[in-house]
Design a protein around this motif. Structure first.
Motif, PDB file in Angstrom:
ATOM      1  N   ALA A   1       0.881  -1.190   0.105  1.00 37.95           N
ATOM      2  CA  ALA A   1       0.115   0.073   0.012  1.00 37.95           C
ATOM      3  C   ALA A   1       0.894   1.358  -0.003  1.00 37.95           C
ATOM      4  O   ALA A   1       0.305   2.243  -0.016  1.00 37.95           O
ATOM      5  CB  ALA A   1      -0.968   0.134   1.252  1.00 37.95           C
ATOM      6  N   ARG A   2       2.196   1.027   0.015  1.00 40.22           N
ATOM      7  CA  ARG A   2       3.161   2.306   0.151  1.00 40.22           C
ATOM      8  C   ARG A   2       2.512   3.099   1.318  1.00 40.22           C
ATOM      9  O   ARG A   2       2.682   4.469   0.947  1.00 40.22           O
ATOM     10  CB  ARG A   2       3.157   3.130  -1.276  1.00 40.22           C
ATOM     11  N   ASP A   3       2.340   2.562   2.302  1.00 42.32           N
ATOM     12  CA  ASP A   3       1.961   3.247   3.587  1.00 42.32           C
ATOM     13  C   ASP A   3       3.360   3.526   4.391  1.00 42.32           C
ATOM     14  O   ASP A   3       3.824   2.430   5.103  1.00 42.32           O
ATOM     15  CB  ASP A   3       1.046   2.328   4.277  1.00 42.32           C
ATOM     16  N   GLU A   4       3.585   4.792   4.309  1.00 40.18           N
ATOM     17  CA  GLU A   4       5.169   4.875   5.350  1.00 40.18           C
ATOM     18  C   GLU A   4       4.783   4.827   6.655  1.00 40.18           C
ATOM     19  O   GLU A   4       5.678   4.468   7.368  1.00 40.18           O
ATOM     20  CB  GLU A   4       5.738   6.410   4.541  1.00 40.18           C
ATOM     21  N   GLN A   5       3.619   5.426   7.020  1.00 38.34           N
ATOM     22  CA  GLN A   5       3.366   5.346   8.524  1.00 38.34           C
ATOM     23  C   GLN A   5       3.295   4.007   9.175  1.00 38.34           C
ATOM     24  O   GLN A   5       3.911   3.790  10.112  1.00 38.34           O
ATOM     25  CB  GLN A   5       1.877   6.038   8.903  1.00 38.34           C
ATOM     26  N   LEU A   6       2.680   3.175   8.353  1.00 32.85           N
ATOM     27  CA  LEU A   6       2.630   1.717   8.587  1.00 32.85           C
ATOM     28  C   LEU A   6       3.941   1.014   8.759  1.00 32.85           C
ATOM     29  O   LEU A   6       4.546   0.263   9.865  1.00 32.85           O
ATOM     30  CB  LEU A   6       1.604   0.661   7.929  1.00 32.85           C
ATOM     31  N   ALA A   7       4.734   1.478   7.714  1.00 30.02           N
ATOM     32  CA  ALA A   7       6.251   0.916   7.714  1.00 30.02           C
ATOM     33  C   ALA A   7       6.970   1.460   8.845  1.00 30.02           C
ATOM     34  O   ALA A   7       7.901   0.544   9.205  1.00 30.02           O
ATOM     35  CB  ALA A   7       6.643   1.277   6.426  1.00 30.02           C
ATOM     36  N   ASN A   8       6.811   2.723   9.091  1.00 25.87           N
ATOM     37  CA  ASN A   8       7.556   3.327  10.371  1.00 25.87           C
ATOM     38  C   ASN A   8       7.151   2.666  11.581  1.00 25.87           C
ATOM     39  O   ASN A   8       8.026   2.186  12.526  1.00 25.87           O
ATOM     40  CB  ASN A   8       7.403   4.678  10.602  1.00 25.87           C
ATOM     41  N   GLU A   9       5.785   2.189  11.801  1.00 25.40           N
ATOM     42  CA  GLU A   9       5.177   1.594  13.133  1.00 25.40           C
ATOM     43  C   GLU A   9       6.024   0.204  12.973  1.00 25.40           C
ATOM     44  O   GLU A   9       6.479  -0.252  14.226  1.00 25.40           O
ATOM     45  CB  GLU A   9       4.033   1.420  13.042  1.00 25.40           C
TER      46      GLU A   9
END
Length: 539
Positions: free
Chosen positions: A82-90
């Motif tokens: 999903a190219r979700d940077e927030q989720l990746a950072n978490e």
């Protein structure tokens, strides 16, 4: 066992306080060696365990990080899809909460969705490889949508591994120290101290008084007890040997005293001589007889043959025969003994080991004198004291053997008219005439010449060492003249006799005594046939 300590030399330190005793004690050496080798093994085991435990801990942490990545893999895949940077950072922050994680990076193709933490740059720490895990689409497992990269915290992992390995090493060392001390205690109490007790008992043991070492407590049936029994058996045998040696020494001393008494006071000579004829020792009797000094303090070497006056090496022959036959041999020796004449010694030699000979010398002078007297009586005419037939035959043979460049004359003297003296005046007068004739014959010849009465009115005169036959003629003429004089035979008037003399002369040692007597006899009868009272030479 209760034993009294053996006396120590003056200045010797007490064993309990002697540093050297501590260095050489079996107990201390055993303890020190066990502790040394136990410590060495413990250090080696600790080092090896540290290395092995550290390696295993790192591998465990890597497996744990791989499992951790597998746990967040699906969430990270959704963030990448999903190219979700927030989720990746978490997800990255969640991984970074683990102390073993230094940095986390989540990418979608070439786009970095999250990058959290810093890679471990501490020097001297083994770098662990970066863990990479591909991220696939939640809807299509064959489609890769990104990557999850994780940098292990090498310094923290190494620190944790070191702490764990040190803990294990400490546990092993404690266990090893306990084992070493246990073994040392067992060796000390089961082996070393009993052996030390045996050693102390032996050190203070007094030999020859019947004491033994005691068996250490609790070791009556094992090898140490058997060793103590063997030691006691050896002590018993040693005591028996010492007692036997004391008895033997006492017997030997008694025998030596008896021998010394015999040696010093025996009325016979006792001595030892080597195979070269040199005296080694002698007793007082022999010293007095041969004019030797006392044995003590005498440095001079004495030759037995010289002392015995043995010029013909009879002693050497006697010694050679004794040593070769290995049995006693004996001979008589005449020793010139001052003005009293000859001292005759009967010497017996008995071979001993090492080429020595034990000698015994007995004084046989009286026996020799008795033999000489008996021989003289057997060879002498009892009426005139002259040699008889046996005596003149013996000495005539010796005189012929000793001829060396000189001559010998044998005169046979037969009295003329002697029968008439016996018939007219009796046998006593005849005996006086015979004795007078004997003295006249002795007066005419030299002392080295021989005069004998063969029997009846026959006499023999032997002239030795003559330069020429003329001397024999001169002596024969003097004999005829001397025996023609009137003789006082104890009767009323003097008697008149004469003498017919036959002479046999020789300068050869090959002539036999019988041949000379026969020739002289023939010459004497020739003188009688010629008118008596004269002499004739044998042809």
């Amino acid at each position: 066992m209760s034993t009294e300590p053996a006396p120590r030399p003056p200045g010797t330190p007490d064993a309990a306080h002697s540093p050297r005793r501590l260095q050489t004690s079996v107990v201390w050496r055993t303890m020190l060696l066990m502790l040394f080798f136990g410590g060495l093994v413990g250090v080696l085991v600790a080092l090896a365990s540290t290395v092995m435990v550290g390696r295993e801990e790192r591998e465990r942490m890597q497996r744990q990080l791989a499992e951790l990545m597998a746990t967040v893999e699906r969430t990270a895949s959704v963030a990448a899809f999903a190219r979700d940077e927030q989720l990746a950072n978490e997800v990255a922050q969640g991984l970074l909460l683990n102390d073993a994680v230094a940095r986390v990076v989540i990418t979608e193709a070439d786009h970095v969705l999250a990058s959290v933490g810093e890679a471990d740059t501490e020097a001297g720490v083994l770098r662990l490889p970066v863990l990479v895990r591909p991220l696939t689409s939640p809807f299509s497992p064959d489609q890769q949508v990104g990557e999850l990269r994780l940098w292990p915290a090498s310094s923290k992992i190494a620190q944790a591994a070191g702490s764990y390995s040190r803990f294990i090493a400490i546990i092993l060392l404690i266990e090893l120290v306990f084992v070493v001390l246990s073994v040392a205690w067992v060796v000390l109490n089961v082996f070393t101290r009993p052996v030390k007790k045996l050693s102390d008992d032996l050190h203070h043991l007094e030999i020859g008084v019947g004491k033994h070492v005691s068996v250490p407590t609790g070791h009556a049936g094992d090898e140490i007890g058997r060793l103590a029994g063997d030691v006691n058996a050896l002590i018993t045998r040693m005591d028996d040997l010492l007692a036997a040696e004391r008895d033997t020494r006492a017997q030997l001393e008694a025998s030596e005293r008896k021998f010394r008494l015999i040696f010093e006071s025996a009325e016979t000579g006792i001595f030892t001589v080597d195979n070269a004829g040199r005296l080694h020792d002698w007793n007082p009797w022999l010293a007095a007889k041969l004019r030797l000094p006392a044995r003590e303090g005498s440095d001079r070497s004495y030759a037995l043959g010289t002392l015995l006056g043995d010029a013909s090496s009879r002693l050497d022959t006697l010694m050679v025969r004794a040593l070769s036959d290995q049995r006693p041999t004996s001979a008589d020796f005449g020793v010139q003994y001052g003005e009293s004449g000859l001292l005759w010694l009967h010497v017996v030699l008995n071979p001993l080991p090492d080429g020595l000979l034990q000698g015994i010398a007995n004084d046989v002078t009286e026996r020799k004198r008795a033999e000489a007297s008996a021989l003289a009586m057997a060879e002498r005419d009892p009426l005139t004291g002259l040699l008889n037939r046996r005596g003149i035959e013996h000495r005539l043979s010796s005189a012929l053997e000793s001829l060396h460049g000189s001559g010998l004359a044998l005169m046979l003297v037969d009295l003329d008219g002697f029968k008439q003296v016996n018939d007219t005046q009796g046998h006593e007068a005849g005996d006086r005439v015979l004795s007078w004739v004997a003295r006249q014959l002795e007066a005419v010849v030299r002392r080295t010449d021989l005069v004998a009465r063969l029997g009846g009115d026959e006499f023999v005169v032997v002239l030795c060492a003559l330069e020429s036959p003329d001397t024999a003629r001169f002596i024969a003429a003097k004999i005829v003249s001397a025996l023609a004089r009137p003789i006082d035979a104890g009767g009323n008037q003097p008697v008149q006799i004469g003498a017919s003399v036959g002479i046999a002369y020789t300068d050869s040692r090959a002539d036999a005594p019988e041949a000379l007597m026969r020739r002289a006899d023939e010459a004497m009868y020739e003188a009688k046939r010629a008118g008596k009272s004269q002499y004739r030479f044998a042809s």
